[in-house]
Motif scaffolding. Structure first.
Motif, PDB file in Angstrom:
ATOM      1  N   MET A 114       0.707  -1.237   0.190  1.00  0.00           N
ATOM      2  CA  MET A 114      -0.023   0.175   0.030  1.00  0.00           C
ATOM      3  C   MET A 114       1.018   1.325   0.139  1.00  0.00           C
ATOM      4  N   SER A 115       0.651   2.255  -1.047  1.00  0.00           N
ATOM      5  CA  SER A 115       1.499   3.425  -1.010  1.00  0.00           C
ATOM      6  C   SER A 115       1.258   4.466  -0.093  1.00  0.00           C
ATOM      7  N   SER A 116       1.976   5.340   0.226  1.00  0.00           N
ATOM      8  CA  SER A 116       1.904   6.141   1.473  1.00  0.00           C
ATOM      9  C   SER A 116       0.660   6.968   1.339  1.00  0.00           C
ATOM     10  N   SER A 117       0.543   7.386  -0.102  1.00  0.00           N
ATOM     11  CA  SER A 117      -0.604   8.485  -0.122  1.00  0.00           C
ATOM     12  C   SER A 117      -1.971   7.726   0.038  1.00  0.00           C
ATOM     13  N   THR A 118      -2.035   6.486  -0.574  1.00  0.00           N
ATOM     14  CA  THR A 118      -3.111   5.477  -0.427  1.00  0.00           C
ATOM     15  C   THR A 118      -3.586   5.447   0.933  1.00  0.00           C
ATOM     16  N   LYS A 119      -2.560   4.902   1.712  1.00  0.00           N
ATOM     17  CA  LYS A 119      -2.762   4.617   3.346  1.00  0.00           C
ATOM     18  C   LYS A 119      -3.190   5.967   4.044  1.00  0.00           C
ATOM     19  N   ASN A 120      -2.499   7.171   3.533  1.00  0.00           N
ATOM     20  CA  ASN A 120      -2.992   8.503   4.147  1.00  0.00           C
ATOM     21  C   ASN A 120      -4.450   8.880   3.870  1.00  0.00           C
ATOM     22  N   GLN A 121      -4.781   8.493   2.606  1.00  0.00           N
ATOM     23  CA  GLN A 121      -6.443   8.683   2.126  1.00  0.00           C
ATOM     24  C   GLN A 121      -7.305   7.710   3.152  1.00  0.00           C
ATOM     25  N   LYS A 122      -6.723   6.564   3.234  1.00  0.00           N
ATOM     26  CA  LYS A 122      -7.750   5.662   3.887  1.00  0.00           C
ATOM     27  C   LYS A 122      -7.873   6.018   5.472  1.00  0.00           C
ATOM     28  N   VAL A 123      -6.607   6.628   5.987  1.00  0.00           N
ATOM     29  CA  VAL A 123      -6.646   7.047   7.510  1.00  0.00           C
ATOM     30  C   VAL A 123      -7.466   8.243   7.592  1.00  0.00           C
ATOM     31  N   LYS A 124      -7.640   9.162   6.482  1.00  0.00           N
ATOM     32  CA  LYS A 124      -8.263  10.282   6.373  1.00  0.00           C
ATOM     33  C   LYS A 124      -9.743  10.077   6.370  1.00  0.00           C
ATOM     34  N   VAL A 125      -9.904   9.328   5.408  1.00  0.00           N
ATOM     35  CA  VAL A 125     -11.660   8.788   5.619  1.00  0.00           C
ATOM     36  C   VAL A 125     -12.063   8.366   6.861  1.00  0.00           C
ATOM     37  N   ALA A 126     -11.266   7.313   7.358  1.00  0.00           N
ATOM     38  CA  ALA A 126     -11.624   6.511   8.571  1.00  0.00           C
ATOM     39  C   ALA A 126     -11.698   7.761   9.781  1.00  0.00           C
ATOM     40  N   LEU A 127     -10.735   8.590   9.955  1.00  0.00           N
ATOM     41  CA  LEU A 127     -10.710   9.664  10.665  1.00  0.00           C
ATOM     42  C   LEU A 127     -12.147  10.750  10.674  1.00  0.00           C
ATOM     43  N   CYS A 128     -12.201  10.985   9.460  1.00  0.00           N
ATOM     44  CA  CYS A 128     -13.509  11.954   9.270  1.00  0.00           C
ATOM     45  C   CYS A 128     -14.802  11.457   9.841  1.00  0.00           C
ATOM     46  N   ILE A 129     -15.046  10.053   9.213  1.00  0.00           N
ATOM     47  CA  ILE A 129     -16.328   9.210   9.375  1.00  0.00           C
ATOM     48  C   ILE A 129     -16.186   9.132  10.906  1.00  0.00           C
ATOM     49  N   GLY A 130     -15.179   8.547  11.570  1.00  0.00           N
ATOM     50  CA  GLY A 130     -15.194   8.514  12.977  1.00  0.00           C
ATOM     51  C   GLY A 130     -15.382   9.419  13.861  1.00  0.00           C
ATOM     52  N   ILE A 131     -15.034  10.676  13.605  1.00  0.00           N
ATOM     53  CA  ILE A 131     -15.115  11.806  14.369  1.00  0.00           C
ATOM     54  C   ILE A 131     -16.870  12.205  14.396  1.00  0.00           C
ATOM     55  N   MET A 132     -17.269  12.250  12.962  1.00  0.00           N
ATOM     56  CA  MET A 132     -18.827  12.604  12.887  1.00  0.00           C
ATOM     57  C   MET A 132     -19.596  11.585  13.506  1.00  0.00           C
ATOM     58  N   CYS A 133     -19.315  10.411  13.471  1.00  0.00           N
ATOM     59  CA  CYS A 133     -20.119   9.263  14.068  1.00  0.00           C
ATOM     60  C   CYS A 133     -19.965   9.392  15.663  1.00  0.00           C
ATOM     61  N   ALA A 134     -18.669   9.762  16.096  1.00  0.00           N
ATOM     62  CA  ALA A 134     -18.647   9.932  17.449  1.00  0.00           C
ATOM     63  C   ALA A 134     -19.620  11.091  18.175  1.00  0.00           C
ATOM     64  N   VAL A 135     -19.229  12.017  17.299  1.00  0.00           N
ATOM     65  CA  VAL A 135     -20.207  13.455  17.909  1.00  0.00           C
ATOM     66  C   VAL A 135     -21.741  13.021  17.821  1.00  0.00           C
ATOM     67  N   SER A 136     -22.123  12.306  16.867  1.00  0.00           N
ATOM     68  CA  SER A 136     -23.676  12.358  16.503  1.00  0.00           C
ATOM     69  C   SER A 136     -24.149  11.109  17.708  1.00  0.00           C
ATOM     70  N   TYR A 137     -23.372  10.183  17.736  1.00  0.00           N
ATOM     71  CA  TYR A 137     -23.766   9.036  18.831  1.00  0.00           C
ATOM     72  C   TYR A 137     -23.467   9.496  20.343  1.00  0.00           C
ATOM     73  N   LEU A 138     -22.851  10.505  20.737  1.00  0.00           N
ATOM     74  CA  LEU A 138     -22.668  10.978  21.764  1.00  0.00           C
ATOM     75  C   LEU A 138     -23.911  11.634  22.369  1.00  0.00           C
ATOM     76  N   ALA A 139     -24.788  12.261  21.446  1.00  0.00           N
ATOM     77  CA  ALA A 139     -25.874  12.972  21.717  1.00  0.00           C
ATOM     78  C   ALA A 139     -26.867  12.008  21.852  1.00  0.00           C
ATOM     79  N   VAL A 140     -26.837  10.809  21.330  1.00  0.00           N
ATOM     80  CA  VAL A 140     -27.904   9.585  21.386  1.00  0.00           C
ATOM     81  C   VAL A 140     -27.552   9.134  22.836  1.00  0.00           C
ATOM     82  N   TYR A 141     -26.207   8.972  23.196  1.00  0.00           N
ATOM     83  CA  TYR A 141     -26.048   8.207  24.572  1.00  0.00           C
ATOM     84  C   TYR A 141     -26.416   9.259  25.582  1.00  0.00           C
ATOM     85  N   VAL A 142     -26.141  10.458  25.623  1.00  0.00           N
ATOM     86  CA  VAL A 142     -26.469  11.477  26.501  1.00  0.00           C
ATOM     87  C   VAL A 142     -27.824  11.290  26.906  1.00  0.00           C
TER      88      VAL A 142
END
Length: 402
Positions: free
Chosen positions: A1-29
């Protein structure tokens, strides 16, 4: 896996993960508010213990049924609409609950509606993660919203410690509505930037094909794990403030503080479980097996420990161990069902089973304290963990490749 491809996959995981985390925090509060303010509601004479048990059971039932229904719908309709609409409507019904305290029946209906609308979030959200995040990063991406599911308890406890129960529900309602708007906007931006890419849905020619595929993916075993851990992570945590008051003798105010601190510590279970999962060779069932053993030892020790502060420490460890199995279930197993084309449906079904068990146990626990006492309930919790150990046998000894 190239460095750029890996960075892109990490970026996608980070963006989606943060969005889901914040949304789901409201649910569980929102879903932990009732447990946190239960001592206040009981002290004000709004509802009694039996009515509180009924109320929590009604919520669990509507949430469970909603998971079954909305999970299936989530495989057909965009998560952007499912999640944002669910959050806003849950905020409205949650606010209504705080305004109808003179009528227990109206409170039941409003809280039941809250449960149903909140069930529109998890299945579609898991589908988004499974379809857009690289398999290597799925568990870590899921850490965010699994952390939120545990951190919701201390967040609710902090609100309950400084606000009246009515204001606590009002603040929670505003948070839900706000996050509904934020979720819609974030999804729209992510879709335009290619972070989230709509996937073609896999259609099975026969319903039996889909069921067969899920069975081959060990869904029966993990559904049983969901049932067991669901009782602990929902019902036991819900009754924890009352346990602190009635069994350990703390005041309502002190109980709220202890509940906040304890659940804050419990919230880090998601990180601990995924770290341990990777260290144990990324073996889902084996990891659950180990966690259930630790939980069983914790609840067994809890029966004999009478010193209040030490008792609190032991029950926190036991809950964390059980929740660790739940984290593996939701962070690793559910996203792994991507190739079945039924991530949202399967996740909804598993959550349905989990919360139906929680609904039944909440009603039982609410009435059982006066019959078998808290010591009897501790033995019940211990028995559940022993059953969990048995379910995990046999497990796969082969480690997954990183």
């Amino acid at each position: 896996m190239s460095s750029s491809t890996k960075n892109q996959k990490v970026k996608v995981a980070l963006c989606i993960g943060i969005m889901c985390a914040v949304s789901y925090l409201a649910v569980y509060v929102a879903r932990n508010i009732l447990g946190a303010v239960t001592p206040q509601i009981l002290a004000d004479g709004i509802l009694n213990e039996a009515q509180m048990g009924t109320l929590s059971s009604i919520y669990f039932i509507t949430y469970a049924v909603g998971q079954l229904i909305n999970g299936a719908i989530g495989d057909k309709i965009s998560a952007k609409y499912m999640m944002s609409i669910g959050l806003v409507l849950a905020g409205i019904s949650n606010l209504v609950f705080a305004l109808v305290e003179e009528s227990p029946m109206a409170m039941y209906i409003a809280y039941a509606a809250t449960g149903f609308f909140l069930s529109m979030i998890y299945g579609p959200m898991t589908k988004v993660v499974a379809e857009n995040v690289d398999e290597l990063y799925v568990a870590r991406c899921s850490l965010g919203y699994n952390f939120s599911s545990f951190f919701g308890s201390p967040a609710a406890g902090m609100l309950a410690a400084v606000l009246t129960w009515q204001m606590t529900f009002t603040v929670s309602s505003a948070l839900l509505a706000f996050m509904g708007i934020v979720t819609f906007v974030c999804f729209t931006v992510f879709e335009k930037r290619g972070v989230i890419v709509p996937q073609k849905r896999v259609v099975h020619e026969q319903t039996g094909d889909g069921i067969k595929s899920l069975i081959q993916h060990d869904i029966i075993r993990f559904t049983l794990i969901a049932i067991i851990t669901g009782v602990i992570r929902t019902t036991v945590v819900f009754w924890l403030p009352t346990y602190l008051v009635q069994y350990l003798g703390y005041t309502s105010e002190t109980s709220a503080i202890i509940f906040t601190v304890a659940t804050f510590i419990i919230s880090f279970t998601a990180f601990i479980s995924v770290f341990a999962y990777e260290k144990m060779g990324r073996r889902s069932v084996f990891s659950c097996f180990v966690f259930f053993i630790i939980a069983a030892l914790g609840f067994a020790l809890l029966y004999f420990v009478k010193l209040p502060l030490l008792n609190v420490v032991v029950i926190v460890v036991a809950i964390m161990a059980s929740n660790a199995s739940a984290s593996i279930l939701w962070s690793v197993y559910c996203p792994s069902l991507k190739d079945t084309g039924m991530v949202s449906s399967a996740t909804g079904f598993i959550d349905f089973a989990s919360y139906m068990a929680a609904a039944a146990s909440s009603a039982i626990f609410g009435n059982a304290v006066s019959v078998i006492g808290w010591n009897g309930l501790i033995l019940v919790w211990l028995g559940l963990m022993v059953f969990g150990i048995a379910i995990c046998l046999p497990f796969n000894f082969k480690k997954k490749k990183a």
